[in-house]
Scaffold this motif. Sequence first.
Motif, short mmCIF file in Angstrom:
data_model
loop_
_atom_site.label_atom_id
_atom_site.label_comp_id
_atom_site.label_asym_id
_atom_site.label_seq_id
_atom_site.Cartn_x
_atom_site.Cartn_y
_atom_site.Cartn_z
N GLN A 17 0.74 -1.17 -0.09
CA GLN A 17 0.12 -0.02 0.04
C GLN A 17 0.79 1.15 -0.23
N CYS A 18 1.24 1.91 -1.01
CA CYS A 18 1.96 2.88 -1.41
C CYS A 18 1.77 3.62 -2.42
N LEU A 19 2.47 4.77 -2.71
CA LEU A 19 2.72 5.48 -3.91
C LEU A 19 4.05 5.17 -4.33
N PRO A 20 4.58 4.56 -5.31
CA PRO A 20 5.68 3.90 -5.57
C PRO A 20 6.83 4.95 -5.76
N ASP A 21 6.19 5.92 -6.44
CA ASP A 21 7.28 7.17 -6.70
C ASP A 21 7.90 7.69 -5.55
N ASN A 22 7.20 7.67 -4.55
CA ASN A 22 7.71 8.22 -3.08
C ASN A 22 8.83 7.21 -2.78
N TYR A 23 9.14 6.12 -3.20
CA TYR A 23 10.28 5.18 -2.69
C TYR A 23 11.31 4.66 -3.69
N ALA A 24 10.98 5.62 -5.00
CA ALA A 24 11.78 5.11 -6.26
C ALA A 24 13.65 5.35 -5.85
N TRP A 25 13.61 6.55 -5.19
CA TRP A 25 14.76 6.93 -4.98
C TRP A 25 15.71 6.19 -3.86
N LEU A 26 14.86 5.56 -2.93
CA LEU A 26 15.51 4.81 -1.86
C LEU A 26 16.39 3.42 -2.21
N ALA A 27 17.20 3.05 -1.43
CA ALA A 27 17.79 1.58 -1.59
C ALA A 27 16.99 0.45 -1.55
N PRO A 28 17.07 -0.70 -2.15
CA PRO A 28 16.08 -1.79 -2.22
C PRO A 28 15.74 -2.33 -0.90
N GLU A 29 16.48 -2.18 0.15
CA GLU A 29 15.98 -2.71 1.40
C GLU A 29 15.26 -1.70 2.16
N ASP A 30 15.17 -0.43 1.58
CA ASP A 30 14.35 0.57 2.42
C ASP A 30 12.66 0.60 1.59
N ARG A 31 12.91 -0.02 0.44
CA ARG A 31 11.34 0.00 -0.28
C ARG A 31 10.63 -0.74 0.47
N PRO A 32 9.25 -0.55 0.18
CA PRO A 32 8.34 -1.48 1.11
C PRO A 32 8.35 -2.94 0.54
N PRO A 33 8.28 -3.82 1.47
CA PRO A 33 8.59 -5.17 1.02
C PRO A 33 7.32 -5.58 0.12
N PHE A 34 7.82 -6.40 -0.75
CA PHE A 34 7.01 -7.20 -1.89
C PHE A 34 6.37 -5.79 -2.94
N LEU A 35 6.97 -4.81 -2.89
CA LEU A 35 6.55 -3.92 -3.93
C LEU A 35 6.82 -4.29 -5.36
N ASP A 36 8.20 -4.59 -5.35
CA ASP A 36 8.65 -5.12 -6.72
C ASP A 36 8.00 -6.42 -7.11
N THR A 37 7.55 -7.45 -6.20
CA THR A 37 6.92 -8.45 -6.66
C THR A 37 5.66 -8.05 -7.01
N VAL A 38 5.05 -6.87 -6.65
CA VAL A 38 3.57 -6.76 -7.08
C VAL A 38 3.87 -5.87 -8.62
N LEU A 39 4.50 -5.08 -8.61
CA LEU A 39 4.85 -4.27 -9.92
C LEU A 39 5.57 -5.25 -11.09
N ARG A 40 6.23 -6.26 -10.89
CA ARG A 40 6.65 -7.22 -11.81
C ARG A 40 5.81 -8.29 -12.03
N ALA A 41 4.52 -8.35 -11.52
CA ALA A 41 3.62 -9.51 -11.71
C ALA A 41 3.28 -9.77 -13.22
N ARG A 42 3.14 -11.08 -13.60
CA ARG A 42 2.86 -11.55 -14.82
C ARG A 42 1.41 -11.36 -15.04
N PRO A 43 0.98 -11.15 -16.28
CA PRO A 43 -0.57 -11.04 -16.49
C PRO A 43 -1.33 -12.39 -15.77
N GLU A 44 -0.58 -13.33 -16.16
CA GLU A 44 -1.47 -14.55 -15.68
C GLU A 44 -1.43 -14.95 -13.98
N GLN A 45 -0.82 -13.83 -13.20
CA GLN A 45 -0.61 -14.09 -11.72
C GLN A 45 -2.03 -13.20 -11.20
#
Length: 485
Positions: free
Chosen positions: A347-375
């Motif tokens: 639950q976030c506005l991704p642009d607010n976290y784009a400048w952060l290191a990966p470990e400081d970004r919300p957990p699972f954000l990249d999993t959601v953004l990279r989800a395949r259509p069949e998922q």
Amino acid sequence: MSTRPGAAERFARSAAITRDGSWLRTSDVADWMAQRALCHRFAVDRIPFAALDGWSFAGSTGNLTHRSGRFFTVEGMRVSVDSGPFRDWQQPIIHQPEVGILGILAKEFDGVPYFLMQAKMEPGNRNLLQLSPTVQATRSNYTRVHRGADVPYLDHFLRPVPGSVAADVLQSEHGSWFFRKRNRNMIVVTDDEVPVADDFCWLTLGQIGELLRVDNVVNMDARTVLSCLPIPDAGPWGDTGLLSWFTAERSRHSVRADLVPLSTVAGWRSGPHAIEHELGRYFRVVAVRVEAGSREVGGWTQPLIEPCGQGVTAFLTRQVDGAPQVLVHARVEGGFLDTVELSPTVQCLPDNYAWLAPEDRPPFLDTVLRARPEQIRYEAVHSEEGGRFLNAESRYLLIDVDEADLPNVLPPGYRWVAPALLRSLVRHGHYLNVQARSLLSLLTTGAATLERRSSPDGDNGAHASSAQPAHPQPHVSGSSVTVAP
């Protein structure tokens, strides 16, 4: 219907009728909404703060207040937490201590429950007109501080007939933008004759579910009320393990949130047209002039919060022994009444976290953004609270994941939960936040399902990204949004 045996089953019967209701076919809702838009003049224009009528910055605090002392104020908030990349911050916040009513009236026709929905204009919605509850009113509004017209159907909720209440619970609102805001979420069943006003229509639960598959049709207030419906597969009240975990999450966090004068908030700058963060992130406070021919008052001015970008709100889902589960997050928000509430996985506005290191970004954000259509089980864009937020939209998703997509150990504050338990918890206040309730409404109405997929290509019919809007989008020109005859 609410207290007689089988109430939940009757609501489930309503959820099964998706396209051809007795009153209005689902395919005709688009035309009906368009007709309602043409019957009134709607306009929203950005204005400088100096052009606000009845609103001013208080000399002693800088808080943005209304001359009546009612409605709401824009103040400052200082927050300190004990975890996360941001431990201390300050921000503007809406303070609206009064409790409003969000109520949907239900009535049975030919053995099927229908719900009285309103085509309601809200100035913050990008398309202005969306389906809302029967009654959606702050206390200031329904006590007519604005000296406007009465709120239709209000008596059903202020003075419900004994045995008529199917749901009645105080629920939180956005904890990032409201300070401890609560609304009374109600569903009231009537056997009375109900005259249907021009901007109202009866729909089945299944029809509302169909419309939830389309972008920006069913508003946030309707979604949160519908999530509270009793339905047959709701689990028992709570679960010892889940409740113990949730209590531990509330206990382990140290959160301090205090209101402070708006003029003292650090890191924010004030201009003639906006109060915004010095780095241009998060959100801004702006002012608008509104014309609304269908509202209790035909025109007014007010402040609104405008987020800097579109949000992403998603539950990750999985199957365990054939039973669905969703991944919840015990989330801290500065405006919550009690430390944490259960929120979606992301639950976030991704642009607010784009400048952060990966470990400081919300957990699972990249999993959601990279989800395949069949998922993707479900996907649609929905507005947030259009009465206080301008162009606030989130991409709502339900996403299937495999164990290979997940870490071996979940981060602190995350837990897999059966949806039936969430349906039980939502009948009680301050367990699920408003974004989690929006996602839960998809399951309550049948807009989406988490049951095992049956078709070879994995499409269960709940993917909404290709759906067409259910009514015309308003014309947008510069700073003005207008729908007019």
